[in-house]
Design an enzyme around this catalytic site. Structure first.
Site, PDB file in Angstrom:
ATOM      1  N   THR A 140       0.863  -1.192   0.000  1.00 47.02           N
ATOM      2  CA  THR A 140       0.000   0.000   0.000  1.00 47.02           C
ATOM      3  C   THR A 140       0.898   1.240   0.000  1.00 47.02           C
ATOM      4  O   THR A 140       1.672   1.444   0.935  1.00 47.02           O
ATOM      5  CB  THR A 140      -0.892  -0.006   1.249  1.00 47.02           C
ATOM      6  OG1 THR A 140      -1.667  -1.205   1.222  1.00 47.02           O
ATOM      7  CG2 THR A 140      -1.825   1.198   1.269  1.00 47.02           C
ATOM      8  N   GLU A 169      -6.736  -9.375   7.789  1.00 48.26           N
ATOM      9  CA  GLU A 169      -6.136 -10.368   8.672  1.00 48.26           C
ATOM     10  C   GLU A 169      -7.258 -11.237   9.234  1.00 48.26           C
ATOM     11  O   GLU A 169      -8.367 -10.771   9.467  1.00 48.26           O
ATOM     12  CB  GLU A 169      -5.353  -9.682   9.796  1.00 48.26           C
ATOM     13  CG  GLU A 169      -4.090  -9.032   9.259  1.00 48.26           C
ATOM     14  CD  GLU A 169      -3.316  -8.275  10.316  1.00 48.26           C
ATOM     15  OE1 GLU A 169      -3.312  -8.696  11.483  1.00 48.26           O
ATOM     16  OE2 GLU A 169      -2.727  -7.243   9.970  1.00 48.26           O
ATOM     17  N   ASN A 228      -9.746   1.787   2.177  1.00 51.56           N
ATOM     18  CA  ASN A 228      -9.487   1.804   3.621  1.00 51.56           C
ATOM     19  C   ASN A 228     -10.048   3.075   4.264  1.00 51.56           C
ATOM     20  O   ASN A 228     -10.556   3.043   5.388  1.00 51.56           O
ATOM     21  CB  ASN A 228      -7.991   1.658   3.899  1.00 51.56           C
ATOM     22  CG  ASN A 228      -7.564   0.192   3.884  1.00 51.56           C
ATOM     23  OD1 ASN A 228      -8.398  -0.689   3.708  1.00 51.56           O
ATOM     24  ND2 ASN A 228      -6.287  -0.059   4.056  1.00 51.56           N
ATOM     25  N   CYS A 280      -3.097  -1.400   9.342  1.00 56.46           N
ATOM     26  CA  CYS A 280      -3.511  -0.817   8.060  1.00 56.46           C
ATOM     27  C   CYS A 280      -4.368   0.428   8.196  1.00 56.46           C
ATOM     28  O   CYS A 280      -3.932   1.521   7.833  1.00 56.46           O
ATOM     29  CB  CYS A 280      -4.242  -1.867   7.226  1.00 56.46           C
ATOM     30  SG  CYS A 280      -3.149  -3.198   6.721  1.00 56.46           S
TER      31      CYS A 280
HETATM   32  C1  UDX Z   1      -8.202  -3.776   6.646  1.00 53.96           C
HETATM   33  C2  UDX Z   1      -9.101  -3.811   5.396  1.00 53.96           C
HETATM   34  O1  UDX Z   1     -10.381  -4.373   5.742  1.00 53.96           O
HETATM   35  C3  UDX Z   1      -8.442  -4.625   4.291  1.00 53.96           C
HETATM   36  O2  UDX Z   1      -9.242  -4.588   3.112  1.00 53.96           O
HETATM   37  C4  UDX Z   1      -7.077  -4.047   4.016  1.00 53.96           C
HETATM   38  O3  UDX Z   1      -6.412  -4.822   3.037  1.00 53.96           O
HETATM   39  C5  UDX Z   1      -6.234  -4.001   5.283  1.00 53.96           C
HETATM   40  O4  UDX Z   1      -6.924  -3.269   6.302  1.00 53.96           O
HETATM   41  P1  UDX Z   1      -7.681  -5.487   8.642  1.00 53.96           P
HETATM   42  O5  UDX Z   1      -6.819  -4.384   9.197  1.00 53.96           O
HETATM   43  O6  UDX Z   1      -7.160  -6.878   8.602  1.00 53.96           O
HETATM   44  O7  UDX Z   1      -8.105  -5.114   7.125  1.00 53.96           O
HETATM   45  O8  UDX Z   1      -9.008  -5.534   9.529  1.00 53.96           O
HETATM   46  P2  UDX Z   1     -10.536  -5.116   9.401  1.00 53.96           P
HETATM   47  O9  UDX Z   1     -11.359  -6.330   9.420  1.00 53.96           O
HETATM   48  O10 UDX Z   1     -10.754  -4.136   8.314  1.00 53.96           O
HETATM   49  O11 UDX Z   1     -10.735  -4.373  10.804  1.00 53.96           O
HETATM   50  C6  UDX Z   1      -9.972  -3.214  11.122  1.00 53.96           C
HETATM   51  C7  UDX Z   1     -10.337  -2.700  12.490  1.00 53.96           C
HETATM   52  O12 UDX Z   1     -11.651  -2.154  12.473  1.00 53.96           O
HETATM   53  C8  UDX Z   1     -10.331  -3.735  13.612  1.00 53.96           C
HETATM   54  O13 UDX Z   1      -9.721  -3.153  14.748  1.00 53.96           O
HETATM   55  C9  UDX Z   1     -11.785  -4.020  13.859  1.00 53.96           C
HETATM   56  O14 UDX Z   1     -12.038  -4.409  15.187  1.00 53.96           O
HETATM   57  C10 UDX Z   1     -12.398  -2.658  13.558  1.00 53.96           C
HETATM   58  N1  UDX Z   1     -13.815  -2.707  13.127  1.00 53.96           N
HETATM   59  C11 UDX Z   1     -14.155  -3.356  11.978  1.00 53.96           C
HETATM   60  C12 UDX Z   1     -14.785  -2.051  13.881  1.00 53.96           C
HETATM   61  O15 UDX Z   1     -14.481  -1.451  14.917  1.00 53.96           O
HETATM   62  N2  UDX Z   1     -16.085  -2.077  13.444  1.00 53.96           N
HETATM   63  C13 UDX Z   1     -16.456  -2.704  12.294  1.00 53.96           C
HETATM   64  O16 UDX Z   1     -17.651  -2.674  11.970  1.00 53.96           O
HETATM   65  C14 UDX Z   1     -15.472  -3.372  11.541  1.00 53.96           C
END
Ligand code: UDX
Length: 457
Positions: A140, A169, A228, A280
């Site tokens: 990224t 993840e 993102n 991320c």
């Molecule tokens: C994210 C993007 O989803 C992914 O497409 C990109 O490639 C990398 O960044 P990731 O960081 O693995 O992926 O986790 P994600 O499932 O997106 O959750 C990120 C954070 O948001 C977590 O801390 C999660 O607890 C929080 N979250 C997620 C919320 O607080 N509420 C939600 O409704 C969804």
């Protein structure tokens, strides 16, 4: 992205070219998964990472982090003889397609992304690149990065494409093998078309279900950070609504349900609570704001600083809720913390909201006991000042308050009757709005959740 079960059988690849090989440069969260997935697609893969422990572990089939299914897929790849790992870029010499998967962390003391790993990986690749090779950037990066590298790759007779990765993840393998879309930014002209075709052949069966979206470099780079930024905005939006609900007497979970039925909005990423963390979303929105400023468009992304601020306040607010519940007598209070990872199904503690809350309560004098099914060792390394327990029951023993900070299934499925027998007080703060409140209050617990009225006792 697919959330369904992942086929463990080999996907039948349309081979890239007989005898050709793929290299994956950088074998962290992205590269290790990508290497394993490329083998699953039928390719012969060499993963390059200068870190000795990481390369050696991967060569034994042990990923340096927890990702469901990854170790098994690595071991299957190694056993097939089509996967190996090396610290030496020279071992990528036979490959015709090179995936650039290095990290782009937040630069120290700045909002910008640190591109030093990208530049040094490109320098390494330039030493071994052959005419006709394709370099596919997956890291990224700030928009404009690919254009700055393309000429260097072209000077060696290679072609650069930008192919951002959207994996989450915890779902990294299904997201890689069954993505919602494959985006590739290519240069104009026949070299770009050839490179696009090579990449499409490499993804083979993945493209049976995912559309291939071909763009210029800038658009491909922007798709990733824009996605993102949008997801982060959605989370902060519902968290802002949680504040409103608390003051107005509404219920944010019902609000999210009702909003989610509108197909223009959708329910996903409307889970109100402790907010986002990880390697991320936080750093990507900051780097995006920084890049917008460099491009003279800082006002276009001013709203992202509010998204970031709303998110940071979630942690402070959670701490304040605990303090208030303890009548501001935090010193010596026993606090059980369920969860240290930034999200379930991960041992990643980078910018973890859960660990930030645990650390803040410790600083205020609470006796904090943390448990996490996978992230305990990482948390213990980063925050040795906290106490750690092997199980939720152990963490909750004699607790004045229990905090659910990462919604692991193990925690969501806890029996409130059983847990209620070991705590000093039956008080649970469900900071992720994940527990069955009725079951917990029926078992005698007082339950507080962000954006909802308290229940029980
Ligand atoms: C994210 C993007 O989803 C992914 O497409 C990109 O490639 C990398 O960044 P990731 O960081 O693995 O992926 O986790 P994600 O499932 O997106 O959750 C990120 C954070 O948001 C977590 O801390 C999660 O607890 C929080 N979250 C997620 C919320 O607080 N509420 C939600 O409704 C969804």
């Amino acid at each position: 992205m697919s959330t369904g079960p992942l086929s463990t059988g080999p996907l039948h690849a349309r081979p890239l070219q007989a005898g050709s090989r793929v290299s994956v440069v950088g074998c962290g969260y992205l590269g290790a998964v990508h290497a394993a997935a490329m083998v699953q697609l039928g390719h012969t893969v060499v993963g390059i990472d200068p870190d000795l422990d990481r390369s050696a572990g991967l060569a034994r089939g042990e990923a340096p982090f927890y990702e469901p299914g990854l170790d098994a897929m690595l071991r299957a790849g190694l056993a097939s003889g089509r996967l190996c790992f090396s610290r030496d870029i020279a071992d990528a010499r036979d490959a015709t397609l090179h995936f650039l998967c290095v990290g782009t962390p937040q630069a120290q003391g700045r909002l910008a992304a640190d591109l030093s790993f990208v530049h040094s990986a490109v320098d390494d690749l330039l030493r071994i690149l052959k005419p006709g090779d394709v370099v596919a950037g997956k890291s990224t990066v700030p928009v404009g990065t690919a254009a700055g590298i393309a000429d260097q790759v072209a000077a060696r007779g290679g072609t650069l494409v930008w192919n951002p990765e959207f994996l989450r993840e915890g779902f990294a393998l299904p997201d890689t093998l069954r993505p919602d879309r494959v985006v590739v930014g290519v240069p104009d002209g026949p070299d770009g078309e050839r490179a696009r075709d090579l990449l499409a052949a490499a993804y083979g069966p993945v493209l049976d279900t995912a559309p291939l979206i071909v763009t210029d470099y800038a658009t491909a780079e922007l798709v990733k950070v824009a996605a993102n930024a949008f997801l982060a905005t959605k989370i902060s939006f519902i968290n802002a609504m949680a504040d409103l609900c608390e003051l107005a007497g509404g219920d944010v979970v019902q609000l999210a349900e009702a909003l989610g039925h509108d197909s223009r909005i959708g329910r996903r990423f409307l889970q109100a609570g402790l907010g986002f963390g990880g390697g991320c979303l936080p750093k990507d929105i900051r780097a995006f704001m920084h890049r917008a400023g460099e491009l003279g468009a800082d006002q276009a992304l001013t709203f992202l600083s509010e998204v970031d601020a709303i998110n940071t306040r979630r942690r402070l607010k959670t701490v304040a809720m605990v303090e208030e519940w303890l009548d501001h007598r935090v010193l010596g209070a026993r606090v059980a913390v369920l969860g240290a990872a930034f999200k379930p199904d991960s041992d990643d503690i980078r910018d973890s909201p859960a660990l930030a809350v645990a650390e803040a309560l410790h600083l205020r004098g609470a006796e904090v006991v943390v448990t996490d099914p996978r992230a305990r060792a990482n948390a213990q390394r980063r925050s040795p000042q906290l106490r750690y327990a092997d199980s939720a029951e152990e963490a909750a023993t004699d607790a004045d308050v229990v905090l659910l900070l990462t919604e692991w299934r193990d925690f969501v499925e806890l029996d409130p009757e059983v847990l209620g027998k070991v705590t000093a007080r039956q008080r649970v703060l469900d900071a992720r709005n994940a527990l069955d409140r009725d079951a917990w209050s029926a078992a005698g617990w007082e339950v507080r959740c962000p954006g909802r009225a308290p229940v029980g006792a």
